[in-house]
Design a protein around this motif. Structure first.
Motif, short mmCIF file in Angstrom:
data_model
loop_
_atom_site.label_atom_id
_atom_site.label_comp_id
_atom_site.label_asym_id
_atom_site.label_seq_id
_atom_site.Cartn_x
_atom_site.Cartn_y
_atom_site.Cartn_z
N LEU B 94 13.20 -83.87 -50.73
CA LEU B 94 14.64 -84.11 -50.92
C LEU B 94 15.46 -83.02 -50.22
CD1 LEU B 94 17.15 -85.46 -52.31
CD2 LEU B 94 16.73 -83.90 -54.23
N MET B 95 15.09 -81.76 -50.49
CA MET B 95 15.85 -80.63 -49.94
C MET B 95 15.91 -80.72 -48.42
SD MET B 95 16.86 -78.74 -52.40
CE MET B 95 16.65 -79.08 -54.12
N SER B 96 14.76 -80.94 -47.84
CA SER B 96 14.69 -80.95 -46.38
C SER B 96 15.39 -82.17 -45.79
CB SER B 96 13.22 -80.92 -45.98
OG SER B 96 13.10 -80.54 -44.65
N SER B 97 15.33 -83.30 -46.50
CA SER B 97 15.91 -84.53 -45.95
C SER B 97 17.43 -84.44 -45.86
CB SER B 97 15.50 -85.74 -46.79
OG SER B 97 16.11 -85.69 -48.06
N ALA B 98 18.04 -83.60 -46.70
CA ALA B 98 19.49 -83.43 -46.62
C ALA B 98 19.87 -82.82 -45.26
CB ALA B 98 19.97 -82.54 -47.75
N TYR B 99 19.07 -81.86 -44.81
CA TYR B 99 19.34 -81.19 -43.53
C TYR B 99 19.04 -82.13 -42.36
CZ TYR B 99 19.71 -76.42 -45.47
OH TYR B 99 20.11 -75.31 -46.13
N ILE B 100 17.83 -82.69 -42.38
CA ILE B 100 17.38 -83.47 -41.23
C ILE B 100 18.08 -84.82 -41.18
CG2 ILE B 100 15.36 -84.72 -40.36
CD1 ILE B 100 13.75 -82.23 -40.93
#
Lengths: 196, 700
Positions: B94-100
């Motif tokens: 989840l955390m990473s998908s916000a950025y990418i």
């Protein structure tokens, strides 16, 4: 059709078919043209625990929960569960209780007693009280699982909704081989109220 | 024009409807109350409308999330559903998908459980959304959840960002009349564009992505300010003494209360459907018009904390609204009533139910804790485990079998998969002190597939030694019988590849694996003992038992192949030549008597006594008759027959079966004896194995 919302609190023990009964009621009242909202808890509580379903119908309903003290009809599938939710009723509320007892584990362990004289306690507070022999009648007809249909028959007597709509909706939820049995159960439930 | 089709739908079914109306092409989930009904409903709508939607029960939430995310990379619309604690498991992606970010719309449905009713925590997913920096929608009812989904997908696609839909239990498990909108047949083809700077961004690029994310959130907040379908004011006016800002279910509760109390004209409501990114402009404008502002939101002060000027704010931060537990209409009605009186707003007083409340509370009614079902194979497993190791430590896990705590065979329940890791931690803690404790961990089959293997690999790798019992009922029972990888049935009911737990356990490096039938209680006891002995051998290690028996609710037919009808004898059989058992208090002449001369001083009776009624003294053992229930366990277990007790062969009301076996079909009568409730008994015959009085017998 009255403008006010009608609040029904269904209560029972996990495994008694409380949720199925309230599902059927949803379809019936929607079929009769009302806005319906209901809410219940699934999951772990269902394994022999306390089950309630907040059922509301009217012209327009917002919240799925009924406030304490605003239940119009308490519809209990078991005696103790009827007593447990009594304070959620309006002072002039109606009480329908299945004349059946299921021991909670703590009673089985001998640590507490099953409350005595529940019908008398309820009657002393609420004039509009019906003790329905749901489980007993279902057993006589030949299947204890039909107890909730007997109870639906009983509660159906209090609304101006066509009997045929109730019956059609109930049978839709059941396999054809038990239709005849449940028709009998429904009729017997209605008769319980006519007689009282 | 024909009238739209209407149906009464469960909130989760309305969400499923919203997903197919939004053109979702891929849907994955892991079951968990209150989210489990979404996937079956997606399958139903897919079949009814002949849609090409890929649907899967994933092995856990992280797996579901990443699969769906990848589909969105290819330009298709994808969604994933889980319960709130499931998002903890999927927090990493989840955390990473916000950025990418995403390409095709990507919606994460996370069902919160305020109360909590079926969860470890009451955590508020809106905070997770803020933490991860992704937009979140907070529906007030099933219909709104359904209608928010197409918008959620559009926002996700427009800004290339994942979007969370956060229904609470009272939305997921509410039912409401819902109108059907047309389903959207999405025919997008997978088209993955190579772009390593984005899809495998290094930390240097992540900084840029973070900057882009912040810019996206700013634009989305601006858009939310003007989206009146999501954020709107009811009964707007130039000035109000009291106003309400309500999010999600708080809005539904507030609306009803204002209507009932005749306050709908007095108190304006600002409804917030998108608590993050915060629609600050609309909130600020509303704030200007009100002298005081009550914030109603479930469960944490997410809206409240984002309001900059808190001088007018009443809510959770000042303790007006309870900071734990579900927001109940009666509590909110009380708060609104008090505020009206404080600010001299005329209000219709409702009748008090206090006297009834006191009456019911005064009765001290017995609670009704949940129990394992009649005939549940877990009951047999727990009975055997407790019997084999009365003083063991029993880490367990999340599922129906957590109820093994009623039988004192479950000591811990933390989070999915923790039975194994807690057990290895406990092992290492004792082992460090040179002490070996019998540690018997239990985990369900679905939970083992979810997150059991990492813990097991670690236990083997680092030399932990304990017995792991995998309770394999070949289904995910508690959440409504979803298939597991072992059954091989896919989410839409097609046969898939079936996986073997044995092979998986073997692959984790475990050398001792036994499959046992828990319905053979004696066999289960001896296999548990043997498994523990293996963990204690010099060349031993981890031991795994697979207790395999189908769930009695899921596969009742399999159980009824050989029904064993039992009865409980209340009068001793004639050949015993004993008088009938008296009713009421326990007859002292029926209790066990210790004979020192025959005793080998082995402690077995003391260890096995379930009531801890036996203690050791210098002259042998002493039975505390105030604690002894006469369950006969010591008599049966004593290897040298040093404890004597008349063999009545009838129920003496010791209560052993009620307390230690805890079957809901065994019921205490008013005279203290036990009878079988024929309405619920499934004729499993297990209680026969449990009664040491031999009062329970098979009838032909």
């Amino acid at each position: 059709m009255e403008d006010l919302t009608t609040n029904i609190l269904l209560a029972g023990v996990g495994g008694q078919g409380v949720i199925l009964a309230s599902d059927i009621m949803s379809e019936v009242f929607m079929g009769a043209g009302y806005d319906v909202k209901k809410s219940e808890v699934h999951g772990m509580a269902m394994r022999g625990g306390i089950v309630t379903s907040h059922f509301r119908f009217g012209k327009k309903v917002y919240s799925p929960l009924i406030k304490e003290g605003e239940v119009d009809i308490l519809f209990a599938f078991e005696q103790l569960e009827g007593l447990r939710w009594l304070n959620h009723l309006r002072p002039q509320g109606k009480v329908i209780i299945n004349d059946h007892k299921i021991n909670p584990p703590i009673v089985n362990l001998g640590e507490m007693e099953y409350p005595r004289d529940i019908p008398e306690i309820v009657r002393s507070r609420f004039k509009d009280f019906y003790l329905v022999k749901g489980t007993e009648i279902a057993l006589q007809i030949g299947d204890v699982r039909a107890a909730n249909v007997v109870l639906l028959g009983a509660i159906s007597k209090f609304f101006e909704v066509a009997e045929s709509l109730w019956l059609e909706t109930i049978l839709k939820h059941l396999p054809p081989k038990v239709h005849e049995l449940n028709q009998k159960a429904f009729a017997a439930g209605r008769e319980q109220i006519s007689r009282s | 024009m024909s009238e739209k089709e209407k149906r009464v739908l469960l909130g989760n079914e309305a969400i499923a409807r919203g997903l197919v109306e939004a053109g979702c092409q891929f849907f994955a989930a892991y079951p968990g109350t209150p989210s489990s009904e979404i996937l079956p409903a997606v399958v139903r709508f897919k079949e009814e409308n002949d849609l090409d939607i890929y649907v899967e029960w994933s092995t856990n939430e992280k797996v579901a999330f990443e699969n769906a995310l990848a589909v969105s990379y290819t330009g298709k619309r994808a969604a994933v559903a889980m319960k709130q604690v499931g998002l903890n498991v999927a927090a990493d992606p989840l955390m990473s998908s916000a950025y990418i970010g995403t390409i095709g719309g990507f919606v994460i449905v996370v069902c919160d459980d305020p109360g909590p009713y079926s969860s470890q925590t009451e955590q508020d997913t809106r905070f997770m959304a803020m933490f991860a920096k992704v937009p979140v929608f907070d529906p007030a009812n099933p219909r709104e959840a359904q209608e928010m989904l197409p918008t959620a997908f559009e926002i996700s696609e427009k800004y290339q960002i994942p979007v969370i839909l956060r229904p609470v239990l009272r939305v997921s498990h509410a039912q409401q009349t819902v109108s059907f909108h047309p389903v959207r047949k999405m025919e997008r083809r997978a088209a993955f564009q190579h772009n390593p700077e984005r899809w495998s961004a290094t930390p240097r690029f992540r900084f840029t992505l973070h900057k882009q994310l912040n810019a996206k959130l700013k634009h989305i907040a601006e858009e939310f300010n003007s989206m009146t379908s999501l954020n709107f004011i009811e009964n707007d006016r130039d000035r109000a003494v009291l106003g309400i800002i309500a999010g999600g279910i708080g809005y539904a509760i507030a609306r009803d209360i204002l209507l009932e109390k005749g306050l709908q004209k007095e108190i304006p409501i600002l409804k917030i459907g998108t608590p993050f990114p915060f629609p600050n402009a609309i909130v600020e404008a509303f704030l200007q018009k009100c002298d005081h502002l009550l914030i109603l939101e479930e469960t944490e002060p997410v809206i409240e904390l984002q309001i900059r000027d808190k001088s007018k704010v009443i809510g959770r931060l000042d303790g007006t609204i309870p900071n734990e537990g579900e927001m109940l209409p009666e509590t909110i009605a009380q708060v609104i009533g008090d505020l009206c009186r404080r600010f001299s707003i005329p209000i219709e007083e409702s009748t008090s139910t206090l006297s009834l409340e006191k009456m019911v509370a005064g009765l001290g009614l017995p609670v009704r804790r949940p129990t394992l079902c009649s005939g549940c194979p877990h009951r047999a497993s727990f009975f055997a485990i407790k019997k084999a190791f009365p003083n063991g430590i029993f880490p367990s896990d999340i599922g129906c079998y957590t109820l093994g705590m009623n039988m004192e065979a479950v000591d811990t329940c933390h989070d999915m998969g923790a039975a194994i890791t807690i057990a290895s931690g406990l092992y290492q803690a004792y082992h460090q002190d040179g002490k070996e404790m019998p540690i018997i961990a239990t985990i369900g089959d679905s939970t083992f597939y979810h997150s059991g293997t990492q813990g097991l690999l670690n236990a083997v790798y680092n030399g932990a030694r304990f017995v792991l019992v995998i309770l394999d009922n070949s289904t995910t029972a508690m959440t409504g019988m979803q298939p597991t990888p072992e059954t091989g049935i896919t989410a839409d009911g097609h046969p898939g590849r079936s996986l073997s737990i044995e092979e998986l356990v073997k692959g984790c490096g475990v050398r001792y694996i036994r499959v046992v039938n828990p319905y053979d209680i004696k066999g289960m006891i001896s296999e548990t003992e043997k498994a523990y002995r293996y963990t204690q051998q010099r060349d031993g290690g981890m031991a795994v038992l697979i207790a395999r028996y189908p769930c009695v609710i899921h596969q009742k037919d399999q159980l009824k192949i050989k029904p064993i009808k039992v009865e409980i004898r209340h009068i001793p059989p004639p050949e015993k030549g004993l008088p009938p058992v008296k009713s009421g208090a326990m007859d002292r002449s029926l209790l066990p008597v210790y004979q020192e001369e025959a005793c080998a001083q082995c402690d077995t009776c003391m260890i096995q006594c379930p009531e801890q009624a036996i203690s050791r003294t210098e002259s042998g053992y002493v039975i505390d008759y105030d604690r002894c229930t006469g369950c006969r366990v010591c008599v049966v277990e004593c290897p040298t027959s040093a404890i004597e007790m008349p063999s009545v062969g009838a129920c003496i009301g010791c209560g052993f079966c009620l307390k230690r076996f805890e079957c809901p079909s065994l019921v205490r009568r008013e005279d203290g004896r036990v009878e079988i409730n024929r309405l619920t008994c499934v004729d499993c015959g297990l209680c026969m194995e449990v009664c040491a009085q031999e009062a329970i017998y098979q009838v032909s």
